[in-house]
Scaffold this motif. Structure first.
Motif, PDB file in Angstrom:
ATOM      1  N   PRO A   1       0.774  -1.193  -0.069  1.00 11.56           N
ATOM      2  CA  PRO A   1       0.110  -0.001   0.128  1.00 11.56           C
ATOM      3  C   PRO A   1       0.912   1.060   0.040  1.00 11.56           C
TER       4      PRO A   1
ATOM      5  N   GLN B   1      -2.410   5.816   0.172  1.00  9.07           N
ATOM      6  CA  GLN B   1      -3.613   4.669   0.392  1.00  9.07           C
ATOM      7  C   GLN B   1      -3.691   4.531   1.962  1.00  9.07           C
TER       8      GLN B   1
ATOM      9  N   VAL C   1      -5.176   7.699   3.326  1.00  8.93           N
ATOM     10  CA  VAL C   1      -6.823   7.656   3.021  1.00  8.93           C
ATOM     11  C   VAL C   1      -7.587   6.773   3.724  1.00  8.93           C
ATOM     12  N   GLN C   2      -6.954   5.716   4.032  1.00  9.54           N
ATOM     13  CA  GLN C   2      -7.603   4.589   5.130  1.00  9.54           C
ATOM     14  C   GLN C   2      -7.693   5.001   6.463  1.00  9.54           C
TER      15      GLN C   2
ATOM     16  N   LEU D   1      -7.756   8.389   7.336  1.00  6.64           N
ATOM     17  CA  LEU D   1      -8.741   9.143   7.588  1.00  6.64           C
ATOM     18  C   LEU D   1     -10.283   8.835   7.460  1.00  6.64           C
ATOM     19  N   ALA D   2     -10.263   7.476   6.923  1.00  6.61           N
ATOM     20  CA  ALA D   2     -11.745   6.596   6.927  1.00  6.61           C
ATOM     21  C   ALA D   2     -11.854   6.094   8.231  1.00  6.61           C
ATOM     22  N   GLY D   3     -10.874   6.105   9.248  1.00  8.85           N
ATOM     23  CA  GLY D   3     -11.181   5.379  10.464  1.00  8.85           C
ATOM     24  C   GLY D   3     -10.367   4.174  10.614  1.00  8.85           C
ATOM     25  N   GLU D   4      -9.511   3.645   9.599  1.00 13.36           N
ATOM     26  CA  GLU D   4      -8.757   2.460   9.802  1.00 13.36           C
ATOM     27  C   GLU D   4      -7.244   2.705  10.551  1.00 13.36           C
ATOM     28  N   HIS D   5      -7.291   2.717  11.860  1.00 14.31           N
ATOM     29  CA  HIS D   5      -6.117   3.050  12.533  1.00 14.31           C
ATOM     30  C   HIS D   5      -4.974   1.949  12.314  1.00 14.31           C
ATOM     31  N   GLU D   6      -5.282   0.915  11.858  1.00 17.24           N
ATOM     32  CA  GLU D   6      -4.279  -0.059  11.600  1.00 17.24           C
ATOM     33  C   GLU D   6      -3.323   0.504  10.376  1.00 17.24           C
ATOM     34  N   SER D   7      -4.055   1.192   9.449  1.00 18.01           N
ATOM     35  CA  SER D   7      -3.413   1.652   8.282  1.00 18.01           C
ATOM     36  C   SER D   7      -2.308   2.836   9.060  1.00 18.01           C
ATOM     37  N   PHE D   8      -2.797   3.518  10.018  1.00 14.72           N
ATOM     38  CA  PHE D   8      -1.933   4.557  10.722  1.00 14.72           C
ATOM     39  C   PHE D   8      -0.749   3.660  11.413  1.00 14.72           C
ATOM     40  N   GLY D   9      -0.891   2.709  11.802  1.00 15.18           N
ATOM     41  CA  GLY D   9       0.181   1.852  12.273  1.00 15.18           C
ATOM     42  C   GLY D   9       1.075   1.552  11.529  1.00 15.18           C
ATOM     43  N   CYS D  10       0.585   1.265  10.136  1.00 17.19           N
ATOM     44  CA  CYS D  10       1.702   1.024   8.920  1.00 17.19           C
ATOM     45  C   CYS D  10       2.595   2.118   8.697  1.00 17.19           C
TER      46      CYS D  10
END
Lengths: 215, 458
Positions: free
Chosen positions: A31, A35, A38-39, A41-50
């Protein structure tokens, strides 16, 4: 089941598995930062972890220049990422998350340095010497004398040179990614980096000979 | 010519291009070579010194994520209208007229585009892409049909597997696949939490194997990653129909436009929800030389809530751990070399000429090159060359696994052949300071990062 039928069935099963394995394809695509933003901001905290996985080391290196100890480095790193999370919807170019969070880390480090120099309750002494010692503290656990000397010598370089070295090695020697983080062109980045490494190598060499260095 | 400066030698260590004369001097000067070796070792030390910045990462990550919901606050919204009016007011009259004129021209252009039918599929693709990027999860049903002829003269038979697939952002995947034919009994679960080790469970044999974290990504097509990035329009519009009571719009797209490395795939038939612009069905064919495969992805449910246990890699109770013992790099290289050697023999002297090796494509290529494509099963499985291909299948699987799972693996079959004894064909990272290399002539060895950079001309 008849032996021959079993043999054919095994072959057919093998085709199915082969077909499925084609689905689990290798791709060099991970990703992108955009991406993941965006994820997030859509509420997916795991993406911020990445995103944290990708840039935490660089942020630690940036804030580590003014740290007193490792727990402070961690606190400053957390603060940098929390600020980034709070302001994420203000980041216009999502693909520039890396350089943006490094910029936030530099700001956090500057604020911390100002606080340290203003704090009358804490003996700071010659602030340069204290910061050098604190870097040693950070690196001393499990590190050899050579590495301690290396990290101490790093502090004699300019901020840009230090960041170039950190970015290069923390991005696994990927000059393009490192240049992007520091908002430099590839040639500009290489220009800073080669000077920094050459200077550092000479300093460490002279230090190890006990010849002392003009800093 | 005088010896190189520290800076010039550092350029070489960093893989930067330097003048051929300088390279030639290094090759002939013992002093410069010694200084270069010292600098390479120094760079490796710097690399090692930076590992300290990884300390306590997992704990810090968990701490950060745990604190996120309590600190997220909306930043004050920028009042766009006021900002624009203020800015416009700052322009002089000439600038305002020019800007207004340009705006009208842009608006007219947009009208032409929107009224143009071919632009509608572009809009639908754009909306789909935007909504896919925001999707947090989905589940769908996959139907995989393999067609084959058992014996010469027999009508084709079909073997079908169905599966429930789950995807959770940013890339955790679970596949529960089951053969519909009871004679097969195949029943597997593949679990790959994003960035973490995975597990493959065989419910038929009641065994499981553990796998390393996948550094690569699932198929860009299968996991819709390719569609998220697809910026073109559809090759054909199929119009509208109803699926499960929803109005859907159909499109056909050349699969290679979605994924340029999808050599073996026919066109993708895509049906998207007319309201949400998210996929409802996706169909395509894989032209494997072994057997043609038809894939259908149906019953999509977007942003579904998943039980946390769905991606739990704890094996079922009573199942046996069948994870094979890790092999040494040399053992892995030996099996890979056997597969590559057979490939070169069948191809007439080259390796698979691709940038990315997909799944078992090396094995499939060999089946095709052996002239076995479309052969009845009875002929294929008893063919001597097919048996040789199956004998090296461990090697093909190892190549695929290394390129998929290793943190820094690369394959250069596009440019390296069996005669290239000093060129790297395939390599992977084996430690902090080591890589394992297979050269074009299939000899193998362990090298340092510095040596690898020199070999790869970086």
């Amino acid at each position: 089941m008849h032996a021959k039928a079993k043999f054919y069935q095994k072959s057919v099963d093998r085709f199915q598995v082969a077909a499925t394995s084609m689905l689990i394809m290798n791709s060099e695509e991970k990703p992108t930062d955009a991406q993941l933003v965006v994820q997030t901001l859509a509420g997916e905290h795991e993406s911020f972890g990445c995103l944290f996985d990708r840039y935490a080391k660089m942020v630690r290196a940036v804030v580590g220049r003014v740290s007193l100890d490792w727990s402070t480095v961690e606190d400053l790193t957390q603060e940098s990422f929390l600020r980034a999370f709070r302001k994420l919807d203000q980041l216009r170019e999502h693909e520039r998350f890396g350089s943006w969070v490094v910029g936030i880390a530099r700001q956090v480090a500057r604020e911390r340095k100002r606080t340290l120099s203003r704090d009358r309750h804490q003996f700071v002494g010659d602030s340069t010497e204290t910061i050098s010692d604190s870097s040693l503290e950070m690196s001393e656990v499990g590190e050899t004398d050579d590495l301690k000397l290396l990290m101490k010598s790093l502090e004699t370089l300019s901020e840009q040179e230090q960041l170039a070295i950190h970015a290069f090695f923390l991005q696994e020697r990927n000059a393009n990614q490192a240049a992007e983080i520091l908002k430099l062109s590839r040639s500009g980045f290489y220009s800073v980096l080669k000077k920094a490494i050459a200077k550092l190598a000479l300093l460490v060499q002279l230090d190890s000979r006990g010849e002392g260095v003009k800093r | 010519m005088k010896c190189l400066s520290h800076e010039q030698l550092t350029q070489r260590v960093l893989g930067m291009e330097i003048d051929a004369r300088l390279n030639a001097h290094i090759d002939g000067c013992a002093d410069c070579q010694a200084r270069l070796a010292h600098l390479e070792s120094f760079a490796d030390q710097l690399s090692a010194a930076h590992e300290q910045y990884d300390r306590g990462h997992n704990v810090a990550r968990a701490r950060l994520l745990a604190s996120l919901p309590t600190v997220k606050e909306k930043s004050r919204p920028v009042r766009t209208g006021q900002t624009i009016l203020f800015w416009f007011g700052e322009l002089n009259m000439k600038q305002r007229f020019a800007l207004s004129g340009m705006s009208v021209a842009v608006l007219l252009g947009l009208c032409v585009l929107l009224l143009n039918p071919s632009s509608q599929s572009v809009s639908a693709m754009e909306l789909m892409r935007a909504n896919l990027a925001k999707a947090k999860s989905y589940k769908m049903k996959m139907i995989q049909e393999v067609s084959f002829v058992r014996k010469p003269g027999e009508a084709p038979s079909k073997s079908t597997m169905t599966g429930a697939w789950y995807w959770k952002a940013p890339g955790s995947v679970r596949m529960d696949m089951k053969a519909t034919d009871p004679k097969s009994g195949m029943n597997n679960t593949n679990l790959h939490p994003f960035g973490k080790p995975g597990i493959q469970i065989d419910h038929k044999t009641k065994t499981f194997t553990r796998s390393a974290a996948r550094r690569g990504h699932m198929s860009p097509i299968m996991m819709l990653e390719g569609l998220k990035k697809y910026t073109g329009k559809a090759d054909k519009e199929l119009g509208a129909k109803t699926i499960n009571g929803k109005k859907v719009l159909g499109y056909v797209i050349d699969t290679k436009k979605i994924d340029p490395n999808a050599e073996r795939f026919g066109p993708t038939e895509l049906w998207i929800d007319a309201e949400t612009h998210l996929p409802v069905e996706l169909k395509l064919k894989m032209n494997s030389p072994v057997t043609p495969v038809t894939l259908s992805f149906v019953d999509f449910k977007w942003d579904a809530k998943f039980d946390a246990k769905l991606f739990d890699i704890t094996p079922p109770k009573g199942y046996v751990d069948a994870t094979p013992e890790p092999r040494s790099p040399a053992e892995m290289a030996k099996s890979m070399a056997a597969a590559l050697k057979l490939y070169a023999e069948l191809s007439g002297g080259h390796y698979q000429r691709v940038k990315i090796v997909y799944g078992e494509s090396i094995r499939d290529d060999m089946v095709e090159m052996a002239g076995l494509k479309g052969q009845p099963l009875s002929k294929m499985v008893t063919n001597e060359t097919y048996e040789k291909i199956m004998d090296v299948s461990r090697g093909t699987a190892t190549i695929s696994m290394v390129l998929r799972d290793n943190e820094d693996a690369a394959y250069y079959g596009l440019t390296v052949g069996p005669k290239d004894k000093d060129k790297v064909l395939l390599r992977w990272k084996t430690g902090d300071n080591s890589y394992y290399v297979i050269y074009g002539n299939l000899r193998d060895e362990s090298v340092t990062p510095g040596r690898l950079r020199a070999l790869e001309g970086r």
